[in-house]
Scaffold this active site. Structure first.
Site, PDB file in Angstrom:
ATOM      1  N   LYS A  13      -9.828 -10.617  -3.369  1.00  0.00           N
ATOM      2  CA  LYS A  13     -10.930  -9.813  -2.129  1.00  0.00           C
ATOM      3  C   LYS A  13     -11.171  -7.625  -3.153  1.00  0.00           C
ATOM      4  O   LYS A  13     -11.977  -7.601  -3.360  1.00  0.00           O
ATOM      5  CB  LYS A  13     -11.947  -9.216  -1.175  1.00  0.00           C
ATOM      6  CG  LYS A  13     -12.329  -9.870  -0.977  1.00  0.00           C
ATOM      7  CD  LYS A  13     -12.762 -10.138   0.873  1.00  0.00           C
ATOM      8  CE  LYS A  13     -12.927 -11.600   1.662  1.00  0.00           C
ATOM      9  NZ  LYS A  13     -12.595 -11.109   3.417  1.00  0.00           N
ATOM     10  N   LYS A  72       0.759  -1.390   0.090  1.00  0.00           N
ATOM     11  CA  LYS A  72      -0.016  -0.298   0.031  1.00  0.00           C
ATOM     12  C   LYS A  72       0.883   0.957  -0.296  1.00  0.00           C
ATOM     13  O   LYS A  72       0.272   1.998  -0.846  1.00  0.00           O
ATOM     14  CB  LYS A  72      -0.688  -0.529   1.165  1.00  0.00           C
ATOM     15  CG  LYS A  72      -1.846   1.452   1.414  1.00  0.00           C
ATOM     16  CD  LYS A  72      -3.088   0.872   1.806  1.00  0.00           C
ATOM     17  CE  LYS A  72      -4.381   1.646   1.631  1.00  0.00           C
ATOM     18  NZ  LYS A  72      -5.404   1.289   1.994  1.00  0.00           N
ATOM     19  N   LYS A  83      -2.314 -13.186  -7.007  1.00  0.00           N
ATOM     20  CA  LYS A  83      -3.026 -13.889  -6.115  1.00  0.00           C
ATOM     21  C   LYS A  83      -4.900 -13.520  -5.853  1.00  0.00           C
ATOM     22  O   LYS A  83      -5.195 -12.090  -6.491  1.00  0.00           O
ATOM     23  CB  LYS A  83      -2.842 -13.222  -4.491  1.00  0.00           C
ATOM     24  CG  LYS A  83      -4.106 -14.300  -3.654  1.00  0.00           C
ATOM     25  CD  LYS A  83      -3.744 -13.790  -2.227  1.00  0.00           C
ATOM     26  CE  LYS A  83      -3.948 -11.897  -2.361  1.00  0.00           C
ATOM     27  NZ  LYS A  83      -4.346 -12.494  -0.490  1.00  0.00           N
TER      28      LYS A  83
HETATM   29  P1  TYM Z   1      -8.421 -12.237   4.813  1.00  0.00           P
HETATM   30  O1  TYM Z   1     -10.221 -11.930   5.015  1.00  0.00           O
HETATM   31  O2  TYM Z   1      -8.125 -11.380   4.086  1.00  0.00           O
HETATM   32  O3  TYM Z   1      -8.541 -14.180   4.383  1.00  0.00           O
HETATM   33  C1  TYM Z   1     -10.029 -15.469   4.921  1.00  0.00           C
HETATM   34  C2  TYM Z   1      -8.367 -16.171   4.618  1.00  0.00           C
HETATM   35  O4  TYM Z   1      -8.789 -17.044   3.229  1.00  0.00           O
HETATM   36  C3  TYM Z   1      -6.745 -16.898   2.695  1.00  0.00           C
HETATM   37  N1  TYM Z   1      -7.557 -16.855   1.776  1.00  0.00           N
HETATM   38  C4  TYM Z   1      -6.502 -17.161   0.084  1.00  0.00           C
HETATM   39  N2  TYM Z   1      -6.539 -18.439   0.973  1.00  0.00           N
HETATM   40  C5  TYM Z   1      -6.361 -19.436  -0.712  1.00  0.00           C
HETATM   41  N3  TYM Z   1      -6.299 -19.054  -2.142  1.00  0.00           N
HETATM   42  C6  TYM Z   1      -6.160 -17.380  -1.993  1.00  0.00           C
HETATM   43  N4  TYM Z   1      -6.142 -16.567  -3.157  1.00  0.00           N
HETATM   44  C7  TYM Z   1      -6.649 -16.710  -0.574  1.00  0.00           C
HETATM   45  N5  TYM Z   1      -7.336 -15.716  -0.250  1.00  0.00           N
HETATM   46  C8  TYM Z   1      -7.151 -15.669   1.000  1.00  0.00           C
HETATM   47  C9  TYM Z   1      -6.570 -16.585   3.616  1.00  0.00           C
HETATM   48  O5  TYM Z   1      -5.308 -16.820   3.611  1.00  0.00           O
HETATM   49  C10 TYM Z   1      -7.156 -16.932   4.916  1.00  0.00           C
HETATM   50  O6  TYM Z   1      -6.186 -17.251   5.452  1.00  0.00           O
HETATM   51  N6  TYM Z   1      -5.047 -11.998   9.085  1.00  0.00           N
HETATM   52  C11 TYM Z   1      -6.313 -12.466   8.060  1.00  0.00           C
HETATM   53  C12 TYM Z   1      -7.515 -12.735   9.116  1.00  0.00           C
HETATM   54  C13 TYM Z   1      -6.970 -12.987  10.561  1.00  0.00           C
HETATM   55  C14 TYM Z   1      -6.542 -14.095  11.251  1.00  0.00           C
HETATM   56  C15 TYM Z   1      -6.370 -13.912  12.357  1.00  0.00           C
HETATM   57  C16 TYM Z   1      -6.236 -15.664  10.043  1.00  0.00           C
HETATM   58  C17 TYM Z   1      -7.301 -12.239  11.964  1.00  0.00           C
HETATM   59  N7  TYM Z   1      -6.419 -12.459  12.607  1.00  0.00           N
HETATM   60  C18 TYM Z   1      -5.614 -14.920  13.246  1.00  0.00           C
HETATM   61  C19 TYM Z   1      -5.961 -16.443  11.277  1.00  0.00           C
HETATM   62  C20 TYM Z   1      -5.427 -15.767  12.759  1.00  0.00           C
HETATM   63  C21 TYM Z   1      -7.402 -12.444   6.907  1.00  0.00           C
HETATM   64  O7  TYM Z   1      -7.011 -11.013   7.022  1.00  0.00           O
HETATM   65  O8  TYM Z   1      -7.646 -13.209   6.648  1.00  0.00           O
END
Ligand code: TYM
Length: 329
Positions: A199, A116, A196
């Site tokens: 969203k 960013k 990747k």
């Molecule tokens: P988030 O909300 O961006 O994504 C949720 C989960 O989806 C996985 N993901 C993917 N896996 C495979 N291919 C992709 N293209 C792809 N895009 C997203 C992410 O790796 C994630 O597992 N920081 C985290 C949320 C979070 C979290 C935590 C996770 C906050 N605290 C503690 C585990 C433990 C996040 O933004 O995920």
């Protein structure tokens, strides 16, 4: 002996795509149903505040939708704790406590923040602190396992660093967690399969509640190379390899099985088979989600009950942390 604790979260920051599903949510359900873990799955609604939605109504809608996604995919409040981490103040308290042992340079090197800033956009302080909050989400429950996509590996590494640092300074308090990946830890964009699926670029995503016609259209127009043989080769054929991953993810087949099936098929016929498999796999999800979205009161109750139970666990841990650092007299 008690079961190992497993924690993971998803941000309520918009519709879930097939990457979120194959990298995380589907795995949450499988891990829950394996009966081997004590499972904690939460809505990372504090994380999603690094980009506030248009208004409070939209925020609430996203939280309820993600709850419906969790339940429609098969998470069961009788088997797993399902909660909103904003409702458990201990997460934010631990974030602050950990921030004083987190090297600022490490935070500035985190991909999301770096990207960013590199784009010349002004990143907010929340985005810089984001990985510390994620560490707190994990460490507060003594989680041993964290199922995530591989874009979260850097954050998990920091979590382990913070746990180690805290333990060596204040005595053994935290468990060092390890990540769990699926066979598809990084689903790629349909438009540019070297990037990747994310969203933040909705036009490249296959959403879980896209209609069958939208799914067919998106897969049909997914970027592939100019060849014709269906082969798995992430370097030479990233688009076809990504579609093979998606196909295997929803059918449970192995890549060699999928390739054998596709022998003699051109890309068009292969894409049709992928689209049909995705539509079929997601049909029950779509029906259940539609039904759940008509029961907002039930969704709120699931979250409130889960948050109350998770808070009890988190409160015990934060009290231990406060004793360890000497602020609990
Ligand atoms: P988030 O909300 O961006 O994504 C949720 C989960 O989806 C996985 N993901 C993917 N896996 C495979 N291919 C992709 N293209 C792809 N895009 C997203 C992410 O790796 C994630 O597992 N920081 C985290 C949320 C979070 C979290 C935590 C996770 C906050 N605290 C503690 C585990 C433990 C996040 O933004 O995920």
């Amino acid at each position: 002996m008690s079961k190992p604790i497993l924690v993971s979260g998803i941000q309520p920051s918009g519709r879930l795509h097939i990457g979120n599903y194959l990298g995380a949510l589907k795995n949450f359900v499988d891990l829950q149903n394996s009966g081997k873990y004590s499972c904690y799955f939460f809505l990372a609604d504090l994380h999603s505040l690094t980009e506030y939605p248009a208004n409070a109504g939209e925020q609430k809608k996203r939280i309820l939708e993600l709850t419906a996604d969790f339940l429609a995919a098969g998470l069961d409040p009788k088997k797993s704790l399902i909660y909103q981490h904003s409702q458990i103040p201990a997460h934010a308290e631990l974030t602050w406590i950990l921030s004083s042992i987190a090297p600022e340079g490490d935070l500035r090197r985190m991909t999301q923040y770096k990207d960013k800033s590199a784009r010349g956009e002004e990143a907010n302080a929340g985005l810089l602190f984001y990985p510390i909050l994620m560490a707190a989400d994990i460490l507060i429950y003594d989680a041993k396992f964290v199922p995530v996509g591989n874009d979260q590996d850097q954050h998990l590494e920091l979590t382990r660093t913070l746990a180690r640092k805290f333990n060596s300074k204040f005595g053994k308090t935290f468990v060092e967690p390890q990540g769990l990946h699926t066979a598809t830890p990084r689903v790629m964009s349909l438009k540019d399969p070297t990037k990747k699926m994310s969203k933040s670029q909705p036009e490249t995503c296959l959403f879980l509640d896209d209609s069958p016609a939208e799914i067919e259209k998106k897969i049909k127009s997914a970027t592939t190379d100019s060849g014709s043989a269906v082969r798995y080769d992430q370097k030479e054929k990233p688009g076809i390899s990504n579609l093979l991953d998606i196909y295997c993810g929803v059918t449970g087949k192995t890549v060699p099985q999928a390739i054998k099936e596709s022998k003699g098929k051109n890309y068009g016929a292969f894409k049709q088979a992928v689209a049909a498999a995705v539509v079929k796999h997601l049909a029950p999800f779509r029906t259940r989600k539609r039904e759940l979205m008509t029961h907002n009161a039930k969704l709120k109750m699931v979250l409130a009950a889960g948050s109350a139970r998770a808070a009890k666990v988190a409160n015990v841990k934060i009290a231990e942390v406060k004793r360890a650092i000497g602020i609990a007299l």
